[in-house]
Scaffold this active site. Structure first.
Site, PDB file in Angstrom:
ATOM      1  N   ASP A 322       0.825  -1.211   0.000  1.00  0.00           N
ATOM      2  CA  ASP A 322       0.000   0.000   0.000  1.00  0.00           C
ATOM      3  C   ASP A 322       0.857   1.259   0.000  1.00  0.00           C
ATOM      4  O   ASP A 322       0.616   2.198  -0.759  1.00  0.00           O
ATOM      5  CB  ASP A 322      -0.944   0.010   1.205  1.00  0.00           C
ATOM      6  CG  ASP A 322      -2.140  -0.921   1.015  1.00  0.00           C
ATOM      7  OD1 ASP A 322      -2.351  -1.388  -0.128  1.00  0.00           O
ATOM      8  OD2 ASP A 322      -2.851  -1.179   1.994  1.00  0.00           O
ATOM      9  N   ARG A 397      -6.560   5.588  -1.529  1.00  0.00           N
ATOM     10  CA  ARG A 397      -5.102   5.742  -1.566  1.00  0.00           C
ATOM     11  C   ARG A 397      -4.639   6.498  -2.812  1.00  0.00           C
ATOM     12  O   ARG A 397      -3.594   7.145  -2.792  1.00  0.00           O
ATOM     13  CB  ARG A 397      -4.427   4.384  -1.435  1.00  0.00           C
ATOM     14  CG  ARG A 397      -4.793   3.686  -0.134  1.00  0.00           C
ATOM     15  CD  ARG A 397      -3.648   2.962   0.530  1.00  0.00           C
ATOM     16  NE  ARG A 397      -4.087   2.401   1.810  1.00  0.00           N
ATOM     17  CZ  ARG A 397      -4.092   3.044   2.963  1.00  0.00           C
ATOM     18  NH1 ARG A 397      -3.673   4.297   3.017  1.00  0.00           N
ATOM     19  NH2 ARG A 397      -4.516   2.462   4.073  1.00  0.00           N
TER      20      ARG A 397
END
Length: 436
Positions: A322, A397
């Site tokens: 991530d 994100r």
């Protein structure tokens, strides 16, 4: 479409108290629900994904009582058996909720349906279903084969051979099996899970094993190839558990501390963290950022170069999938071409993050090569401000990572900024508090 204009930004300094980790929050909620006894969960992430899990547990008859203090809940465990033997569960786009719940529900002896937003119905779950069917679980696809929605029926669970599960698509399939298998009735005789292919995102499995141990269940592993899980044992409530700050969310502020001169400090996560994404700080240090850290904090004070540029690097990002998105945007400010590898899992996240990242970086003038499981970014020779803005693909994100592009020479328009509600609803307020 709603949008937010950011920058150009010249400096970043300040301190940020991080919201709780999504990965830890949803694991802890499910383990507390399955345990014997009461667990007080503190610093729980307040976001779309945790609300999905809380709503599902409520529907299943689990008592999750909010306490007077912020983001604290008292969860009354069910001893491994949910009171509700039938339920229709909406899972939004929360992979950290639908995957472990699918495994736990398959062993409950009830009738359940699980479905979500359209993107959830494009995210694979077939490898987990295949693993559960090996022990007799009855799970049907009600849409496309290999994807949600799912219908779970009562089944006779039996384990007479090792369970094989692929590890090269998502580590959440293995996490789901690890967390559910102690619920299988038995004498404590362990069952073996064999991982087929290379296991990606290993640090997320470390989180799972660590939290299972906190709830009294110890898993033995043979490297990353196989795991021995006890069956017929009860999770035990630890009494009280604190959720760490989200290390993936920390990455944006740490990168801002490098690009904006700092000092920027994040609190709630540090060198004692159980999250793999905390190692983003090491990658940022390799790129030339001045990084300091303690047990519960990390701080960045600009970069070592007088011209403010980062060093380009080539990095295997299996351990920080991530946070690697933050590196891809930070690569806009490097002194050459940055290559990030082993990020194939990006393709099965909230969106196809590899294609999305490449598309949006090119809008800013970067030269980008997109591979099956890698991305190669060469900084812009001439920055451009895309007239239509940066698209975020309903991916939290993407929105947070591209806020860092505003440290370049042109303003950046972030489309659909509210998508950050999935994990960090107040992100742009916090970012605006340290960047100017």
């Amino acid at each position: 479409m709603e949008h937010l204009d950011v920058g150009p930004l010249k400096a970043a300094r300040g301190t940020v108290k991080l919201p709780g980790s999504k990965s830890i929050s949803n694991r802890v909620l499910l383990l507390a629900a399955l345990a014997e006894g009461e667990t007080v969960v503190r610093d729980l992430l307040d976001s779309d994904d945790t609300r999905v899990m809380l709503a599902a547990l409520d529907t299943l008859g689990v008592r999750c009582e909010p306490l007077g203090t912020a983001n604290a809940y008292r969860v009354t465990g069910t001893g491994g058996r949910f009171p509700a033997k039938s339920a229709d569960l909406f899972m939004g786009n929360a992979g950290t909720a639908i995957r472990p719940l699918t495994a736990a529900l398959a062993l409950q002896g009830g009738e359940y349906t699980l479905h979500g937003v359209p993107r959830m119905h494009e995210r694979p779950i077939g490898d987990l279903v295949d693993g559960l069917r090996q022990v007799g679980a009855r799970i049907d696809y009600t849409g496309n084969e290999g994807f949600p929605p799912l219908a779970i029926r009562a089944a006779s669970i039996r384990i007479d051979a090792p369970i094989r599960v692929r590890g090269d698509v998502s580590s959440q399939f293995l996490t789901a099996l690890l967390m559910a298998l102690p619920l299988v009735e038995g004498s404590g005789r362990p069952v073996t899970i064999e991982v087929v292919g290379e296991l990606i995102s290993k640090p997320y499995i470390e989180i799972t094993l660590n939290l299972m141990a906190r709830f009294g269940v110890q898993v033995e592993r043979n490297g990353w190839a196989s795991f021995s899980v006890p069956t017929g044992v009860a999770y035990r409530a630890p009494g009280e558990i604190f959720v760490e700050g989200d290390a993936s969310s920390a990455s944006y502020f740490l990168a801002a501390g490098a690009l904006g001169g700092g000092p920027v400090r994040v609190e709630g996560v540090g060198m004692s963290s159980i999250q793999g994404d905390v190692r983003f700080a090491d990658a940022l240090n390799r790129m030339g950022a001045n990084v300091m850290a303690g047990d519960n904090w990390i701080e960045v004070r600009g970069v070592e170069r007088d011209d403010g540029k980062l060093h380009a690097l080539e990095l295997d990002c299996n351990h920080i999938p991530d946070a690697a998105m933050t590196l891809a945007v930070a690569a806009l400010f490097a002194d050459g071409t940055t290559t990030l590898t082993n990020i194939g899992s990006w393709r099965v996240k909230e969106t196809d993050r590899l294609t999305a990242m490449a598309t949006e970086l090119r809008k800013l003038g970067a030269a980008v090569e997109e591979g099956t499981d890698y991305i190669r970014v060469t900084p812009p020779s001439h920055w451009t401000a895309p007239a239509g803005g940066i698209d975020t693909y309903d991916d939290h994100r993407m929105a947070m990572a591209f806020s860092l592009a505003a440290f370049g020479p042109v303003p950046v328009r972030i489309n659909d900024p509210r998508c950050v509600a999935k994990t960090f609803p107040e992100y742009f307020t916090a970012f605006g508090g340290i960047a100017a």
